[in-house]
Write a protein that holds these residues in place. Structure first.
Motif, PDB file in Angstrom:
ATOM      1  N   LEU A  58      36.421 -24.103 -54.309  1.00 29.25           N
ATOM      2  CA  LEU A  58      35.588 -23.226 -53.483  1.00 29.25           C
ATOM      3  C   LEU A  58      36.461 -22.366 -52.569  1.00 29.25           C
ATOM      4  O   LEU A  58      36.247 -21.155 -52.443  1.00 29.25           O
ATOM      5  CB  LEU A  58      34.622 -24.070 -52.649  1.00 29.25           C
ATOM      6  CG  LEU A  58      33.703 -23.311 -51.697  1.00 29.25           C
ATOM      7  CD1 LEU A  58      32.757 -22.390 -52.466  1.00 29.25           C
ATOM      8  CD2 LEU A  58      32.907 -24.291 -50.831  1.00 29.25           C
ATOM      9  N   THR A  59      37.459 -22.977 -51.953  1.00 33.27           N
ATOM     10  CA  THR A  59      38.358 -22.249 -51.052  1.00 33.27           C
ATOM     11  C   THR A  59      39.088 -21.138 -51.795  1.00 33.27           C
ATOM     12  O   THR A  59      39.154 -19.993 -51.327  1.00 33.27           O
ATOM     13  CB  THR A  59      39.378 -23.220 -50.434  1.00 33.27           C
ATOM     14  OG1 THR A  59      38.680 -24.232 -49.700  1.00 33.27           O
ATOM     15  CG2 THR A  59      40.329 -22.493 -49.497  1.00 33.27           C
ATOM     16  N   GLU A  60      39.653 -21.471 -52.936  1.00 29.95           N
ATOM     17  CA  GLU A  60      40.441 -20.480 -53.674  1.00 29.95           C
ATOM     18  C   GLU A  60      39.561 -19.384 -54.270  1.00 29.95           C
ATOM     19  O   GLU A  60      39.974 -18.220 -54.340  1.00 29.95           O
ATOM     20  CB  GLU A  60      41.269 -21.185 -54.744  1.00 29.95           C
ATOM     21  CG  GLU A  60      42.342 -22.093 -54.128  1.00 29.95           C
ATOM     22  CD  GLU A  60      43.215 -22.785 -55.164  1.00 29.95           C
ATOM     23  OE1 GLU A  60      42.844 -22.775 -56.363  1.00 29.95           O
ATOM     24  OE2 GLU A  60      44.262 -23.334 -54.764  1.00 29.95           O
ATOM     25  N   ALA A  61      38.336 -19.747 -54.685  1.00 33.38           N
ATOM     26  CA  ALA A  61      37.423 -18.717 -55.207  1.00 33.38           C
ATOM     27  C   ALA A  61      37.047 -17.737 -54.102  1.00 33.38           C
ATOM     28  O   ALA A  61      36.977 -16.514 -54.330  1.00 33.38           O
ATOM     29  CB  ALA A  61      36.170 -19.370 -55.783  1.00 33.38           C
ATOM     30  N   LEU A 179      32.120 -26.702 -46.538  1.00 32.37           N
ATOM     31  CA  LEU A 179      31.854 -25.303 -46.208  1.00 32.37           C
ATOM     32  C   LEU A 179      32.728 -24.830 -45.056  1.00 32.37           C
ATOM     33  O   LEU A 179      33.217 -23.691 -45.063  1.00 32.37           O
ATOM     34  CB  LEU A 179      30.369 -25.110 -45.877  1.00 32.37           C
ATOM     35  CG  LEU A 179      29.388 -25.354 -47.030  1.00 32.37           C
ATOM     36  CD1 LEU A 179      27.960 -25.144 -46.562  1.00 32.37           C
ATOM     37  CD2 LEU A 179      29.699 -24.460 -48.226  1.00 32.37           C
ATOM     38  N   ILE A 180      32.932 -25.693 -44.050  1.00 31.16           N
ATOM     39  CA  ILE A 180      33.831 -25.333 -42.960  1.00 31.16           C
ATOM     40  C   ILE A 180      35.251 -25.142 -43.494  1.00 31.16           C
ATOM     41  O   ILE A 180      35.937 -24.167 -43.177  1.00 31.16           O
ATOM     42  CB  ILE A 180      33.826 -26.416 -41.858  1.00 31.16           C
ATOM     43  CG1 ILE A 180      32.466 -26.478 -41.166  1.00 31.16           C
ATOM     44  CG2 ILE A 180      34.920 -26.154 -40.831  1.00 31.16           C
ATOM     45  CD1 ILE A 180      32.317 -27.657 -40.217  1.00 31.16           C
ATOM     46  N   THR A 181      35.703 -26.078 -44.318  1.00 24.75           N
ATOM     47  CA  THR A 181      37.063 -26.020 -44.866  1.00 24.75           C
ATOM     48  C   THR A 181      37.275 -24.744 -45.660  1.00 24.75           C
ATOM     49  O   THR A 181      38.267 -24.024 -45.466  1.00 24.75           O
ATOM     50  CB  THR A 181      37.319 -27.251 -45.758  1.00 24.75           C
ATOM     51  OG1 THR A 181      37.184 -28.434 -44.976  1.00 24.75           O
ATOM     52  CG2 THR A 181      38.709 -27.211 -46.368  1.00 24.75           C
ATOM     53  N   ALA A 182      36.362 -24.451 -46.575  1.00 25.18           N
ATOM     54  CA  ALA A 182      36.510 -23.266 -47.418  1.00 25.18           C
ATOM     55  C   ALA A 182      36.418 -21.987 -46.604  1.00 25.18           C
ATOM     56  O   ALA A 182      37.158 -21.025 -46.862  1.00 25.18           O
ATOM     57  CB  ALA A 182      35.451 -23.270 -48.518  1.00 25.18           C
ATOM     58  N   SER A 183      35.533 -21.956 -45.622  1.00 21.74           N
ATOM     59  CA  SER A 183      35.378 -20.758 -44.798  1.00 21.74           C
ATOM     60  C   SER A 183      36.655 -20.462 -44.021  1.00 21.74           C
ATOM     61  O   SER A 183      37.162 -19.339 -44.020  1.00 21.74           O
ATOM     62  CB  SER A 183      34.205 -20.935 -43.836  1.00 21.74           C
ATOM     63  OG  SER A 183      34.086 -19.818 -42.986  1.00 21.74           O
ATOM     64  N   ILE A 184      37.175 -21.481 -43.351  1.00 19.26           N
ATOM     65  CA  ILE A 184      38.377 -21.285 -42.545  1.00 19.26           C
ATOM     66  C   ILE A 184      39.564 -20.921 -43.421  1.00 19.26           C
ATOM     67  O   ILE A 184      40.261 -19.930 -43.186  1.00 19.26           O
ATOM     68  CB  ILE A 184      38.689 -22.550 -41.728  1.00 19.26           C
ATOM     69  CG1 ILE A 184      37.613 -22.779 -40.665  1.00 19.26           C
ATOM     70  CG2 ILE A 184      40.067 -22.460 -41.085  1.00 19.26           C
ATOM     71  CD1 ILE A 184      37.740 -24.119 -39.954  1.00 19.26           C
ATOM     72  N   LEU A 185      39.804 -21.739 -44.442  1.00 17.50           N
ATOM     73  CA  LEU A 185      41.052 -21.594 -45.189  1.00 17.50           C
ATOM     74  C   LEU A 185      41.053 -20.414 -46.148  1.00 17.50           C
ATOM     75  O   LEU A 185      42.118 -19.858 -46.439  1.00 17.50           O
ATOM     76  CB  LEU A 185      41.362 -22.891 -45.931  1.00 17.50           C
ATOM     77  CG  LEU A 185      41.672 -24.081 -45.016  1.00 17.50           C
ATOM     78  CD1 LEU A 185      41.997 -25.317 -45.835  1.00 17.50           C
ATOM     79  CD2 LEU A 185      42.825 -23.760 -44.072  1.00 17.50           C
ATOM     80  N   SER A 186      39.885 -20.006 -46.649  1.00 18.21           N
ATOM     81  CA  SER A 186      39.875 -18.830 -47.531  1.00 18.21           C
ATOM     82  C   SER A 186      40.375 -17.608 -46.782  1.00 18.21           C
ATOM     83  O   SER A 186      41.158 -16.806 -47.307  1.00 18.21           O
ATOM     84  CB  SER A 186      38.474 -18.582 -48.097  1.00 18.21           C
ATOM     85  OG  SER A 186      37.538 -18.302 -47.070  1.00 18.21           O
ATOM     86  N   LYS A 187      39.946 -17.461 -45.518  1.00 18.77           N
ATOM     87  CA  LYS A 187      40.409 -16.325 -44.700  1.00 18.77           C
ATOM     88  C   LYS A 187      41.889 -16.450 -44.367  1.00 18.77           C
ATOM     89  O   LYS A 187      42.633 -15.470 -44.392  1.00 18.77           O
ATOM     90  CB  LYS A 187      39.581 -16.226 -43.417  1.00 18.77           C
ATOM     91  CG  LYS A 187      38.126 -15.852 -43.618  1.00 18.77           C
ATOM     92  CD  LYS A 187      37.450 -15.507 -42.307  1.00 18.77           C
ATOM     93  CE  LYS A 187      37.225 -16.684 -41.398  1.00 18.77           C
ATOM     94  NZ  LYS A 187      36.126 -17.558 -41.837  1.00 18.77           N
ATOM     95  N   LYS A 188      42.317 -17.665 -44.030  1.00 18.01           N
ATOM     96  CA  LYS A 188      43.705 -17.850 -43.636  1.00 18.01           C
ATOM     97  C   LYS A 188      44.646 -17.673 -44.819  1.00 18.01           C
ATOM     98  O   LYS A 188      45.729 -17.091 -44.688  1.00 18.01           O
ATOM     99  CB  LYS A 188      43.888 -19.234 -42.992  1.00 18.01           C
ATOM    100  CG  LYS A 188      43.062 -19.427 -41.733  1.00 18.01           C
ATOM    101  CD  LYS A 188      43.273 -18.302 -40.719  1.00 18.01           C
ATOM    102  CE  LYS A 188      42.423 -18.461 -39.479  1.00 18.01           C
ATOM    103  NZ  LYS A 188      42.555 -17.339 -38.533  1.00 18.01           N
ATOM    104  N   LEU A 189      44.253 -18.166 -45.987  1.00 17.55           N
ATOM    105  CA  LEU A 189      45.077 -17.967 -47.182  1.00 17.55           C
ATOM    106  C   LEU A 189      45.122 -16.489 -47.568  1.00 17.55           C
ATOM    107  O   LEU A 189      46.168 -15.969 -47.970  1.00 17.55           O
ATOM    108  CB  LEU A 189      44.535 -18.805 -48.339  1.00 17.55           C
ATOM    109  CG  LEU A 189      44.695 -20.322 -48.197  1.00 17.55           C
ATOM    110  CD1 LEU A 189      43.890 -21.043 -49.266  1.00 17.55           C
ATOM    111  CD2 LEU A 189      46.163 -20.727 -48.281  1.00 17.55           C
ATOM    112  N   ALA A 190      43.995 -15.805 -47.410  1.00 15.42           N
ATOM    113  CA  ALA A 190      43.961 -14.374 -47.729  1.00 15.42           C
ATOM    114  C   ALA A 190      44.768 -13.551 -46.733  1.00 15.42           C
ATOM    115  O   ALA A 190      45.221 -12.450 -47.049  1.00 15.42           O
ATOM    116  CB  ALA A 190      42.515 -13.877 -47.766  1.00 15.42           C
ATOM    117  N   ALA A 191      44.965 -14.091 -45.528  1.00 16.15           N
ATOM    118  CA  ALA A 191      45.717 -13.363 -44.501  1.00 16.15           C
ATOM    119  C   ALA A 191      47.222 -13.411 -44.718  1.00 16.15           C
ATOM    120  O   ALA A 191      47.975 -12.782 -43.971  1.00 16.15           O
ATOM    121  CB  ALA A 191      45.374 -13.917 -43.122  1.00 16.15           C
TER     122      ALA A 191
END
Length: 437
Positions: A58-61, A179-191
């Motif tokens: 979910l995070t990576e998607a 959902l918290i994990t994916a929300s936080i980390l998707s943005k941070k990984l994309a940054a």
């Protein structure tokens, strides 16, 4: 696979395959999945949870739903901090410029208020002219020139999260670990970060109200982030009372300015800000240990370099260059500001921090719908910390409101959220624990 089939499988407790998760997130991002379907998916995850593999997928998607930034032209370690959300939690506003003044590059992608918690972007929008969604070129130039930039998600950065975030806010699905994990980390990984420090809040004003849940979230975040190649640690901090002595948008910007001017020394807020900044410096490899890092962060605050960095960031992003010199003439004031006095005698024994966050929403300072506008002027300030002795008629804080009736209601609400006792409560340490693996 149709979105409703994916929702059905998760509703029934199945572990979703990565390709199914990618399909749903793609439909979420391009609008193929309706708002009702996204809400149903979020609720199914809230009830059924996700295993580690699903959460990574979910995070990576969500990360891959947009662009991933590249900071190879920056000659500083690229780092960030993220909070899981609290009340009076304006740490990011001070931490980013302190960390930048210490030698880090901090491209901070922040969010709006979520549930009862305040949003960094809503606070920054209190500053006239401040651009929370700058062009990519301005974002990069601000990080290079000031050392930090606090902005919102760009259209191309984790767009799937932006839509899911807004829907979670109003569908009672905020406090889900996956959902918290994916929300936080998707943005941070994309940054495009090289290291990350997480501030996981614990207490009645946090989404995680007991320690085992907070530790579970912290470990999930650290595990997923490190597994994705992002060096990450987490600090668990107390949220059983507002962290700052102000809760709202304008009032928290005022609090930030006072902090950067050295007027909040010795507070719980200072302890948390300097601890998290120190953790960033150690995790990024700029300092050998927390003691040395804490001293470096303290110097940046005391010598004025952090305040100068904040001022430069605000000016580069369109805000007034003299904000720190004359905030009272720049920031909007609520039409009605009233003291809130106590009817009881005793020590402030406990408070309902979540209730204080909800009281700000009731005053008009938060949202009940994703598209709702807010009044940045309203809120509470001069809040007294737990353990304070109160005589009858002593001021516990002030309410900032649009009308006298709303101010009176806000004052009564605030007063009702504090418990008074004959004995002082035991000391509450704002730093609860640390998770590194």
């Amino acid at each position: 696979m149709l979105p409703q089939e994916i929702i059905c499988r998760k509703r029934d407790g199945e572990a979703l395959k990565p390709e199914a998760i990618r399909e749903f997130i793609s439909a979420l991002a391009d609008g193929t999945a309706s708002e009702g379907q996204v809400a149903a998916f979020a609720m199914a995850v809230w009830f059924r949870g996700m295993d580690a593999g699903e959460t990574v997928a979910l995070t990576e998607a969500m990360r891959d739903s947009g662009e991933v930034l590249d900071w190879r032209d920056i000659d500083r370690p690229v780092a960030d901090k993220h909070s899981t959300g609290g009340v009076g939690d304006d740490v990011s506003l001070m931490l980013a410029p302190i960390a930048a003044a210490c030698g880090l590059a901090v491209p901070m992608i922040s969010g709006r208020g979520l549930g009862h918690t305040g949003g960094t972007l809503d606070k920054l929008e209190s500053i006239p002219g401040y651009t929370i969604n700058p062009p990519s070129s301005l974002f990069r130039r601000t990080v290079k020139d000031a050392g930090c930039a606090i902005i919102g998600q760009t259209r191309d950065l984790a767009p799937a999260d932006r839509r899911l975030y807004a829907i979670r806010d109003v569908t009672a699905t905020v406090d889900s670990v996956p959902l918290i994990t994916a929300s936080i980390l998707s943005k941070k990984l994309a940054a495009g970060l090289q290291s990350l420090v997480l501030d996981v809040k614990l207490g009645n004003g946090a989404f995680m109200t007991d320690r085992p849940d907070a530790e579970r979230l912290a470990r999930a975040l650290v595990e997923v982030a490190n597994g994705s190649g992002l060096r990450t640690t987490a600090v668990i901090t107390d949220m059983n009372q507002p962290l700052a002595d102000a809760v709202g948008n304008v009032v928290e910007i005022e609090n930030c300015i006072a902090f950067l001017k050295g007027e909040k020394a010795g507070t719980r807020l200072e302890t948390v800000v300097l601890t998290l900044t120190g953790e960033m410096l150690v995790t990024a490899g700029l300092e050998p240990d927390q003691t040395a890092a804490h001293a470096t962060a303290q110097r940046a605050l005391l010598d004025g370099s952090a305040a100068e960095t904040f001022s430069r960031m605000v000016a580069l992003l369109g805000g007034p260059g003299n904000l720190l010199d004359d905030p009272s003439s720049i920031l909007a004031k609520a039409p009605v500001i009233l003291p809130v006095t106590m009817d009881e005698v005793g020590y402030l024994k406990a408070c309902d921090a979540r209730g204080i966050g909800m009281a700000v929403i009731e005053l008009g300072g938060g949202r009940t719908r994703p598209d709702q506008s807010i009044d940045h002027r309203v809120g509470f300030d001069r809040l007294r910390p737990l353990g304070t002795w109160m005589d009858k008629g002593d001021e516990i804080g002030r309410v900032h409101a649009r009308t006298l009736d709303e101010a009176a209601a806000g004052a009564a609400r605030l007063r009702s959220l504090y418990m008074v006792g004959d004995e002082a409560p035991g000391p509450e340490y704002p730093i609860v624990g640390r998770i590194s693996e």
